[in-house]
Design an enzyme around this catalytic site. Structure first.
Site, short mmCIF file in Angstrom:
data_model
loop_
_atom_site.label_atom_id
_atom_site.label_comp_id
_atom_site.label_asym_id
_atom_site.label_seq_id
_atom_site.Cartn_x
_atom_site.Cartn_y
_atom_site.Cartn_z
N ASN A 140 13.52 -8.03 -3.86
CA ASN A 140 12.14 -7.28 -4.57
C ASN A 140 13.07 -5.96 -4.90
O ASN A 140 13.17 -4.83 -4.95
CB ASN A 140 11.68 -6.40 -3.25
N ARG A 189 10.99 -11.92 -4.78
CA ARG A 189 10.03 -11.56 -5.22
C ARG A 189 9.42 -11.39 -6.60
O ARG A 189 10.45 -10.85 -6.99
CB ARG A 189 9.56 -10.39 -4.30
N HIS A 226 -0.55 -9.12 -4.36
CA HIS A 226 -0.80 -8.71 -2.13
C HIS A 226 -0.37 -10.81 -1.81
O HIS A 226 -0.79 -10.93 -0.70
CB HIS A 226 -1.11 -8.98 -1.78
N LEU A 266 -4.46 -3.15 4.41
CA LEU A 266 -4.97 -2.00 3.08
C LEU A 266 -3.70 -1.63 2.61
O LEU A 266 -3.48 0.00 3.82
CB LEU A 266 -6.07 -1.06 4.06
N GLY A 267 -2.76 -0.58 2.45
CA GLY A 267 -1.33 -0.10 2.22
C GLY A 267 -1.63 0.53 0.96
O GLY A 267 -3.29 1.33 0.88
N ASN A 268 -0.40 0.80 0.66
CA ASN A 268 -0.74 2.41 -0.92
C ASN A 268 -1.27 1.45 -1.60
O ASN A 268 -2.72 2.02 -2.07
CB ASN A 268 0.68 2.66 -0.54
N ARG A 318 -4.38 4.30 -7.25
CA ARG A 318 -4.50 3.39 -8.23
C ARG A 318 -6.58 3.55 -7.92
O ARG A 318 -6.56 3.83 -6.86
CB ARG A 318 -4.68 2.26 -8.50
N GLU A 366 -3.51 -1.71 9.57
CA GLU A 366 -2.60 -1.63 11.03
C GLU A 366 -3.12 -0.27 11.83
O GLU A 366 -2.34 -0.19 12.70
CB GLU A 366 -1.05 -2.27 10.72
N GLU A 378 5.63 -8.88 4.20
CA GLU A 378 5.85 -9.71 3.09
C GLU A 378 7.26 -10.12 3.31
O GLU A 378 7.93 -11.37 2.75
CB GLU A 378 5.83 -9.07 2.04
P1 ADP Z 1 3.48 -0.37 0.03
O1 ADP Z 1 3.42 -1.52 0.74
O2 ADP Z 1 1.98 -0.73 -0.30
O3 ADP Z 1 3.54 0.43 -0.15
P2 ADP Z 1 2.20 0.18 2.92
O4 ADP Z 1 1.71 -0.93 3.79
O5 ADP Z 1 3.49 0.19 3.72
O6 ADP Z 1 2.17 0.16 1.84
O7 ADP Z 1 1.13 1.30 3.51
C1 ADP Z 1 1.79 2.94 3.53
C2 ADP Z 1 0.52 3.67 3.87
O8 ADP Z 1 -0.02 2.93 5.00
C3 ADP Z 1 0.70 5.61 3.67
O9 ADP Z 1 0.69 5.55 2.38
C4 ADP Z 1 -0.11 5.92 4.86
O10 ADP Z 1 -1.37 5.81 3.61
C5 ADP Z 1 -0.42 4.41 5.63
N1 ADP Z 1 -0.12 4.36 7.22
C6 ADP Z 1 1.18 4.22 7.00
N2 ADP Z 1 1.29 5.15 8.87
C7 ADP Z 1 -0.26 5.52 9.19
C8 ADP Z 1 -1.06 5.94 10.19
N3 ADP Z 1 -0.02 5.48 11.42
N4 ADP Z 1 -2.16 6.44 9.72
C9 ADP Z 1 -2.30 5.53 9.31
N5 ADP Z 1 -2.06 5.42 8.01
C10 ADP Z 1 -0.92 5.53 7.86
#
Ligand code: ADP
Length: 403
Positions: A7, A91, A180, A209-211, A241, A333, A384
């Site tokens: 990536n 990717r 995604h 729901l990630g960053n 964003r 998650e 991913e």
């Molecule tokens: P990306 O791949 O988009 O960078 P991820 O799917 O790894 O993101 O998600 C990262 C986000 O998940 C973090 O910024 C945080 O907000 C959230 N996160 C990670 N662990 C936890 C947790 N234990 N409780 C709540 N939120 C969490």
């Protein structure tokens, strides 16, 4: 047998060596990160067998970065040349209207990815750098491009077309592409098995729901809508964003705010979303602030949840009947509060969470709805890199069989 997954970003390269047959929750065999490429001080981090090694050294470009990282792996006896690597999966962010499936990389394929640069001016050039370097370093292994937009390539036109002048849209390749896709496909494909339905008779909503955050409505294995658009800026409120906003805000910022296009780009992509409202983008920090009765954090959270519920509601109508709603990625998650608040008070639509199941720690795919919930609610961890590893291995195997 392993796949190498790459990536490549503009100033960093992430890579993993993964057994495509491993399960989604397991650690990759090797993971690595080359950072601050092109800057005076660079860094290469390698994780393997529970150990983490960090090397500080200047990394002038992607070629040197991957060369050095591979040499470090060689020293440990786990270099790409020393392992049975059957495919390299790359990717690639934007496949435009050209690519829906993973593609065996050849010079003409690289050219086509290059032609899509106007659609992803920051991402596709960096992805191409990664491809070119890796092909040079590992010329005898098949390389495969896996597109973030691929799963959404065949969205129904009513969901993909924006209501702006058709001629202008066509000249500029403007439509909803969605992103995604690898995650939405990976997660949605597991749901029918978990809830005991046939994939071709399963209607579902996936909340990644990630960053970055996006959601999709998937009917019988095919997406019928998704929240990201021409770019990954649209849709849900995200870490930094803004998600959907009135496009008139952009004119207003130019005319009244005196901002130029690059400043607005930076504002909406990096200084908005949950961070723009509260100062933090990590949900663990946001929760701690809410617990301390921080008003901005509470506002950011409420805006986030409101937008999420808007999308869930509209996708329920788009699907007509919903069999499953699935949460995935870092927030989805791990954050039980987000899951609860996203689906609270929806019993009349057949959605009922089980508080205890929802509060259980993140431990693989699981159902968190009550037994009498007509709509099953799930948490399914995404991975991913593993999905790319599997796709790359499949394409390489097919190619091998043909050769
Ligand atoms: P990306 O791949 O988009 O960078 P991820 O799917 O790894 O993101 O998600 C990262 C986000 O998940 C973090 O910024 C945080 O907000 C959230 N996160 C990670 N662990 C936890 C947790 N234990 N409780 C709540 N939120 C969490």
């Amino acid at each position: 047998m392993y796949s190498l997954v790459i990536n490549s970003g503009s100033s960093s390269v992430k890579f993993q060596i993964v057994d495509p047959a491993s399960d989604a929750a397991s650690e990759p065999f090797v993971s690595g990160l080359v950072e601050q490429i092109g800057e005076p001080a660079g860094r290469i981090t390698i994780k393997h067998g529970g150990e983490k090694d960090t090397f500080e050294l200047p990394v002038p470009n992607h070629t040197v970065g991957l060369q050095k990282a591979f040499a470090m792996l060689d020293d440990k006896g786990i270099g790409p040349g020393q392992l049975d690597i059957t495919a390299v999966g790359h990717r690639v962010v934007h496949g435009g209207m050209v690519f829906s499936e993973p593609e065996l990389i050849s010079d003409p394929v690289v050219e086509k990815i290059r032609e899509l640069i106007p659609l992803a001016p920051l991402h596709n050039p960096a992805n191409i750098d990664g491809i070119e370097v890796a092909r040079e370093l590992l010329p005898d292994i098949p390389h495969v491009a896996v597109f973030d937009t691929g799963f959404f390539r065949h969205l129904p036109p009513a969901a993909a077309v924006y209501a702006i002048n058709a001629e202008v849209a066509s000249q500029n390749q403007i439509r909803r592409y969605g992103f995604h896709g690898t995650s939405h496909e990976f997660v949605s494909s597991q749901v029918p098995g978990i809830i005991g339905r046939e994939p071709e008779h399963t209607r579902q909503i996936v909340l990644h729901l990630g960053n970055g955050a996006s959601c999709s409505a998937v009917e019988n294995g095919r997406p019928i809508d998704t929240s990201m658009g021409l770019t990954p800026l649209a849709g849900l409120v995200m870490g930094t964003r803004c998600g959907d906003i009135d496009p008139g805000i952009i004119f207003h910022l130019v005319r009244q705010g005196g901002l130029d296009i690059d400043e607005i780009d930076n504002l909406l992509n990096r200084r908005s979303g949950v961070k723009g409202l509260s100062g933090v983008n990590d949900f663990r920090e946001l929760r701690a602030m809410i617990d301390n009765e921080d008003k901005d954090a509470f506002m950011a959270y409420n805006v986030y949840i409101h937008q999420l519920r808007r999308y869930i509601g509209s996708y329920m109508i788009a699907l007509g009947r919903v069999d499953a709603i699935t949460f995935t990625a870092g927030v989805g998650e791990n954050d039980r509060f987000v899951r609860w608040d996203a689906l609270e008070n929806l019993e009349m639509y057949g959605i009922k969470l089980d508080a205890e199941r929802n509060a259980a720690p993140n431990d693989g795919p699981r159902i968190i709805s009550a037994d009498d919930s007509a709509v099953k609610v799930l948490v399914v961890p995404t991975n991913e890199e593993l999905a790319i590893a599997q796709k790359a291995a499949r394409v390489a195997q097919r190619q091998g069989a043909r050769a």
